[in-house]
Design an enzyme around this catalytic site. Sequence first.
Site, PDB file in Angstrom:
ATOM      1  N   ASN A   1      -5.366   7.288   7.388  1.00 42.03           N
ATOM      2  CA  ASN A   1      -5.546   6.750   6.038  1.00 42.03           C
ATOM      3  C   ASN A   1      -6.869   5.998   5.971  1.00 42.03           C
ATOM      4  OD1 ASN A   1      -5.247   4.855   3.683  1.00 42.03           O
ATOM      5  ND2 ASN A   1      -3.319   5.983   3.543  1.00 42.03           N
TER       6      ASN A   1
ATOM      7  N   TYR B   1       0.875  -1.176   0.000  1.00 40.82           N
ATOM      8  CA  TYR B   1       0.000   0.000   0.000  1.00 40.82           C
ATOM      9  C   TYR B   1       0.907   1.219   0.000  1.00 40.82           C
ATOM     10  CZ  TYR B   1      -4.248   2.541   1.423  1.00 40.82           C
ATOM     11  OH  TYR B   1      -5.312   3.400   1.488  1.00 40.82           O
TER      12      TYR B   1
ATOM     13  N   ASP C   1     -14.033   6.138  -1.954  1.00 42.23           N
ATOM     14  CA  ASP C   1     -13.088   6.028  -0.844  1.00 42.23           C
ATOM     15  C   ASP C   1     -12.390   7.358  -0.556  1.00 42.23           C
ATOM     16  OD1 ASP C   1     -11.574   4.611   1.041  1.00 42.23           O
ATOM     17  OD2 ASP C   1      -9.960   4.285  -0.400  1.00 42.23           O
ATOM     18  N   ASP C   2     -12.058   8.086  -1.605  1.00 46.11           N
ATOM     19  CA  ASP C   2     -11.302   9.332  -1.421  1.00 46.11           C
ATOM     20  C   ASP C   2     -12.170  10.426  -0.817  1.00 46.11           C
ATOM     21  OD1 ASP C   2      -8.816   8.401  -2.685  1.00 46.11           O
ATOM     22  OD2 ASP C   2     -10.157   8.150  -4.395  1.00 46.11           O
TER      23      ASP C   2
ATOM     24  N   LYS D   1      -5.789  -2.008  -2.772  1.00 52.52           N
ATOM     25  CA  LYS D   1      -6.951  -1.759  -1.903  1.00 52.52           C
ATOM     26  C   LYS D   1      -7.678  -3.070  -1.621  1.00 52.52           C
ATOM     27  CE  LYS D   1      -7.045   2.884  -1.555  1.00 52.52           C
ATOM     28  NZ  LYS D   1      -7.231   3.709  -0.359  1.00 52.52           N
TER      29      LYS D   1
ATOM     30  N   ASN E   1      -0.599  11.541  -0.025  1.00 52.76           N
ATOM     31  CA  ASN E   1       0.201  10.346  -0.297  1.00 52.76           C
ATOM     32  C   ASN E   1       0.851  10.446  -1.658  1.00 52.76           C
ATOM     33  OD1 ASN E   1      -0.681   8.946   2.084  1.00 52.76           O
ATOM     34  ND2 ASN E   1      -2.656   8.645   1.085  1.00 52.76           N
TER      35      ASN E   1
ATOM     36  N   GLU F   1     -12.138   4.731  -6.804  1.00 58.49           N
ATOM     37  CA  GLU F   1     -10.842   5.035  -6.206  1.00 58.49           C
ATOM     38  C   GLU F   1      -9.973   5.839  -7.161  1.00 58.49           C
ATOM     39  OE1 GLU F   1     -10.125   3.557  -2.919  1.00 58.49           O
ATOM     40  OE2 GLU F   1      -8.707   5.223  -3.047  1.00 58.49           O
ATOM     41  N   ASP F   2      -9.455   6.922  -6.672  1.00 59.68           N
ATOM     42  CA  ASP F   2      -8.443   7.702  -7.383  1.00 59.68           C
ATOM     43  C   ASP F   2      -8.872   8.167  -8.779  1.00 59.68           C
ATOM     44  OD1 ASP F   2      -7.179   7.291  -5.020  1.00 59.68           O
ATOM     45  OD2 ASP F   2      -5.315   6.516  -5.851  1.00 59.68           O
TER      46      ASP F   2
ATOM     47  N   ARG G   1      -6.023  10.167 -10.975  1.00 56.79           N
ATOM     48  CA  ARG G   1      -5.424  10.841  -9.806  1.00 56.79           C
ATOM     49  C   ARG G   1      -4.938   9.758  -8.850  1.00 56.79           C
ATOM     50  NH1 ARG G   1      -5.701  10.026  -5.057  1.00 56.79           N
ATOM     51  NH2 ARG G   1      -7.639  10.827  -4.222  1.00 56.79           N
TER      52      ARG G   1
HETATM   53  N1  LIG Z   1      -4.786   9.850   3.746  1.00 58.92           N
HETATM   54  C1  LIG Z   1      -5.790   9.409   3.035  1.00 58.92           C
HETATM   55  O1  LIG Z   1      -6.494   8.474   3.417  1.00 58.92           O
HETATM   56  C2  LIG Z   1      -6.075  10.029   1.720  1.00 58.92           C
HETATM   57  C3  LIG Z   1      -5.204  10.902   1.164  1.00 58.92           C
HETATM   58  N2  LIG Z   1      -5.497  11.470  -0.040  1.00 58.92           N
HETATM   59  C4  LIG Z   1      -4.489  12.331  -0.615  1.00 58.92           C
HETATM   60  O2  LIG Z   1      -4.969  13.642  -0.707  1.00 58.92           O
HETATM   61  C5  LIG Z   1      -4.362  14.287  -1.821  1.00 58.92           C
HETATM   62  C6  LIG Z   1      -5.439  15.009  -2.593  1.00 58.92           C
HETATM   63  O3  LIG Z   1      -6.381  14.113  -3.079  1.00 58.92           O
HETATM   64  P1  LIG Z   1      -7.758  14.643  -3.689  1.00 58.92           P
HETATM   65  O4  LIG Z   1      -8.467  15.501  -2.745  1.00 58.92           O
HETATM   66  O5  LIG Z   1      -8.451  13.484  -4.218  1.00 58.92           O
HETATM   67  O6  LIG Z   1      -7.196  15.513  -4.901  1.00 58.92           O
HETATM   68  P2  LIG Z   1      -7.915  16.651  -5.702  1.00 58.92           P
HETATM   69  O7  LIG Z   1      -7.162  16.810  -6.950  1.00 58.92           O
HETATM   70  O8  LIG Z   1      -9.371  16.407  -5.750  1.00 58.92           O
HETATM   71  O9  LIG Z   1      -7.685  17.958  -4.789  1.00 58.92           O
HETATM   72  C7  LIG Z   1      -6.455  18.558  -4.594  1.00 58.92           C
HETATM   73  C8  LIG Z   1      -6.692  19.939  -4.061  1.00 58.92           C
HETATM   74  O10 LIG Z   1      -5.452  20.469  -3.641  1.00 58.92           O
HETATM   75  C9  LIG Z   1      -5.290  21.753  -4.222  1.00 58.92           C
HETATM   76  N3  LIG Z   1      -3.871  22.012  -4.398  1.00 58.92           N
HETATM   77  C10 LIG Z   1      -2.997  21.344  -5.173  1.00 58.92           C
HETATM   78  N4  LIG Z   1      -1.771  21.878  -5.035  1.00 58.92           N
HETATM   79  C11 LIG Z   1      -1.875  22.885  -4.158  1.00 58.92           C
HETATM   80  C12 LIG Z   1      -0.968  23.806  -3.606  1.00 58.92           C
HETATM   81  N5  LIG Z   1       0.314  23.794  -3.920  1.00 58.92           N
HETATM   82  N6  LIG Z   1      -1.451  24.714  -2.739  1.00 58.92           N
HETATM   83  C13 LIG Z   1      -2.740  24.750  -2.402  1.00 58.92           C
HETATM   84  N7  LIG Z   1      -3.645  23.878  -2.876  1.00 58.92           N
HETATM   85  C14 LIG Z   1      -3.225  22.962  -3.747  1.00 58.92           C
HETATM   86  C15 LIG Z   1      -6.068  21.704  -5.510  1.00 58.92           C
HETATM   87  O11 LIG Z   1      -6.361  23.023  -5.913  1.00 58.92           O
HETATM   88  P3  LIG Z   1      -7.168  23.356  -7.245  1.00 58.92           P
HETATM   89  O12 LIG Z   1      -8.562  22.898  -6.985  1.00 58.92           O
HETATM   90  O13 LIG Z   1      -7.073  24.839  -7.334  1.00 58.92           O
HETATM   91  O14 LIG Z   1      -6.518  22.634  -8.346  1.00 58.92           O
HETATM   92  C16 LIG Z   1      -7.278  20.903  -5.055  1.00 58.92           C
HETATM   93  O15 LIG Z   1      -8.213  21.722  -4.438  1.00 58.92           O
HETATM   94  C17 LIG Z   1      -3.620  13.212  -2.585  1.00 58.92           C
HETATM   95  O16 LIG Z   1      -2.265  13.307  -2.310  1.00 58.92           O
HETATM   96  C18 LIG Z   1      -4.141  11.924  -2.015  1.00 58.92           C
HETATM   97  O17 LIG Z   1      -3.169  10.916  -1.988  1.00 58.92           O
HETATM   98  C19 LIG Z   1      -6.658  11.239  -0.696  1.00 58.92           C
HETATM   99  C20 LIG Z   1      -7.559  10.361  -0.185  1.00 58.92           C
HETATM  100  C21 LIG Z   1      -7.313   9.655   1.038  1.00 58.92           C
HETATM  101  C1  LIG Z   2      -5.262   6.724   0.526  1.00 52.93           C
HETATM  102  C2  LIG Z   2      -5.906   7.087  -0.703  1.00 52.93           C
HETATM  103  O1  LIG Z   2      -6.974   6.603  -1.010  1.00 52.93           O
HETATM  104  C3  LIG Z   2      -5.281   8.058  -1.553  1.00 52.93           C
HETATM  105  O2  LIG Z   2      -4.243   8.615  -1.217  1.00 52.93           O
HETATM  106  O3  LIG Z   2      -5.834   8.299  -2.634  1.00 52.93           O
HETATM  107 MG   LIG Z   3      -7.453   6.898  -3.019  1.00 51.06          MG
END
Ligand SMILES: NC(=O)C1=CN([C@@H]2O[C@H](COP(=O)(O)OP(=O)(O)OC[C@H]3O[C@@H](n4cnc5c(N)ncnc54)[C@H](OP(=O)(O)O)[C@@H]3O)[C@@H](O)[C@H]2O)C=CC1
Ligand SMILES: CC(=O)C(=O)O
Ligand SMILES: [Mg+2]
Length: 642
Positions: free
Chosen positions: A542, A190, A356-357, A261, A498, A333-334, A243
Amino acid sequence: MFSLNGSSFTNNSLSGVSRCLTQSSRRGVSGPMVVAAAVNSNGKPGDRNVSVLVENSMKESAAAPVEKEIKSTVTGGVGDVYGEDSATEDQSITPWTLSVASGYSLLRNPHYNKGLAFSEKERDSHYLRGLLPPVVVNHDLQVKKMMNNLRQYEVPLQRYIAMMDIQEMNERLYYKLLMDNVEELLPIVYTPTVGEACQKYGSIFRRPQGLFISLKEKGKINEVLKNWPERKIQVIVVTDGERILGLGDLGCQGMGIPVGKLSLYTALGGIRPSACLPITIDVGTNNEDLLNDEFYIGLRQRRARGQEYAELFDEFMYAVKQNYGEKVLIQFEDFANHNAFDLLAKYGTSHLVFNDDIQGTASVVLAGLMASLQLVGGTLAEHTFLFLGAGEAGTGIAELIALEMSKQTGIPLEETRKKIWMLDSKGLIVNSRMESLQHFKRPWAHEHEPVKELVNAVKSIKPTVLIGSSGAGRTFTKEVVQALATFNEKPIIFALSNPTSQSECTAEEAYSWSEGRAIFASGSPFAPVEYNGKVYASGQANNAYIFPGFGLGLIISGAIRVHDDMLLAASEALAEQVSQENFEKGLIYPPFTNIRKISANIAAKVAAKAYELGLATRLPEPANLVAYAESCMYSPAYRSYR
Ligand SMILES: NC(=O)C1=CN([C@@H]2O[C@H](COP(=O)(O)OP(=O)(O)OC[C@H]3O[C@@H](n4cnc5c(N)ncnc54)[C@H](OP(=O)(O)O)[C@@H]3O)[C@@H](O)[C@H]2O)C=CC1
Ligand SMILES: CC(=O)C(=O)O
Ligand SMILES: [Mg+2]
């Protein structure tokens, strides 16, 4: 359903290329049974009528001759069940085999192979004599040896490849390894290692895992699903690879994520491996590096969008329902956020879908916050939240926090949302930006002057909780953490992105810049940190804590839809399992070593909520849902073959 020597088969169970069943063998023993067939006969490739014929003829063969079914096509030998004799020379036929998996093929069947753990008796009855060295070892010794071997590899990706090889060689050994060594191996199968594996998937590709559905399969998805060797699917994890973690568009190579997953669904949540189906929808990639990579395994074209994408997806969703029924759980997912929110909304009323996200991450972070309150005091509504990142994870978490606040206080959702602030790549989300905001950001636009930099937003908003969900590494700078620590005795910091390379800050940075006062959790794991002579252990925020138990809860209750209240129930169940001992170490999540028990408790709470909401179809409701959840969980212990 039909019965062959006491074993039951569904009509579907014989279609496809290879099927594993258990029935009496030619020597009157029960053992691992392999039914293999290329389904084509007297017709074009993929002609399903033939498999129906074969299924029907198999069905009949248990009771009566099959001549009635095949009369119209048989012109050859008596009992020409598969049409071999009736085929003219220019027609293709079905090369059917029906045999007990034994000998060499048994050793190469990951579902049934036990390697050196085959007993003397099994070696005799299943033609294994001579194919194995004389020693017989037990499962525990196999695990010990494999762990020794894995630890020889210094590069995590090598360990990942070795783990995938074990999964493809001996499934029960793979799951026992993972379950017995969950804290050590989770970072391999993972995050973070799976991220690197996806980036290099083409180069490290050995045997395909999961099902690849590309634009080439448009119009044929129903057929493609039938090629998968298992019929009783309970959970699908599907991605389109746009993504992958915080690594961006990895196209078809995102397959490592559904595979990983679903390994967790089995190891952490106890869903049978044969009931799990990883799927990648390949609509192309906009990743130029991959398009130019000679080892890339996906469609070499730019991503399909709009109607072309929607039609493929619609076909997929309805083929899934047609093949596996109403209660199959489809985990998105993603996906990139421009598809993720729409897909969830579109299929949320017709299918059992879970993102999941958006939803799993929300539930795990809310659980961590509930636990944090034990350390910092106050209620959820008394805290102020600032997010860096307003996408799937960020807005999903924000919405669940606001919902929980509203339930706790009776304050309307529109009001509780005002305690939550967000920044995206353009700065703080404020009312003056409303017109240009994507729909999922709009509820988070509040009255404030524009602010570009995170550090200035921290100084102005004065959050008690800072959450990173940006996918942008090292964005919680020293200045940001120090600013947060000036007005918080115990600043709460979640660096969710991540893999580790994208984490908003490291554990060491969070503790040292806050002078050891931070309550810190991250999406990918960090080793304990020593600061000023004290050791700080951080938790892993996570969604892996949530989705395996959440899915189990849906399955054991026969739920037909996901409801937000189930997410809240899962958060409560997880938060309740943080012990005093964990709190004393600064942990806001329980260790993964107890994850099976944790998952059973989450499953029970989710199932109970499904019953309460009238969304459960498994009736009557079991009296003890925790015990029932545990009794349903897969065990990787070897089975004896007669
Ligand atoms: N720990 C966990 O369980 C999980 C972790 N994640 C992690 O979260 C992260 C984001 O995922 P997700 O929400 O799906 O992604 P998205 O692409 O949906 O969202 C990313 C957001 O971050 C913003 N962003 C990107 N770069 C910057 C920066 N330098 N400064 C400020 N804002 C920024 C984007 O802005 P804009 O809209 O303007 O482009 C957007 O709003 C990933 O790394 C993923 O691995 C996700 C799911 C679960
Ligand atoms: C953990 C997870 O689902 C992600 O980083 O997208
Ligand atoms: Mg994910």
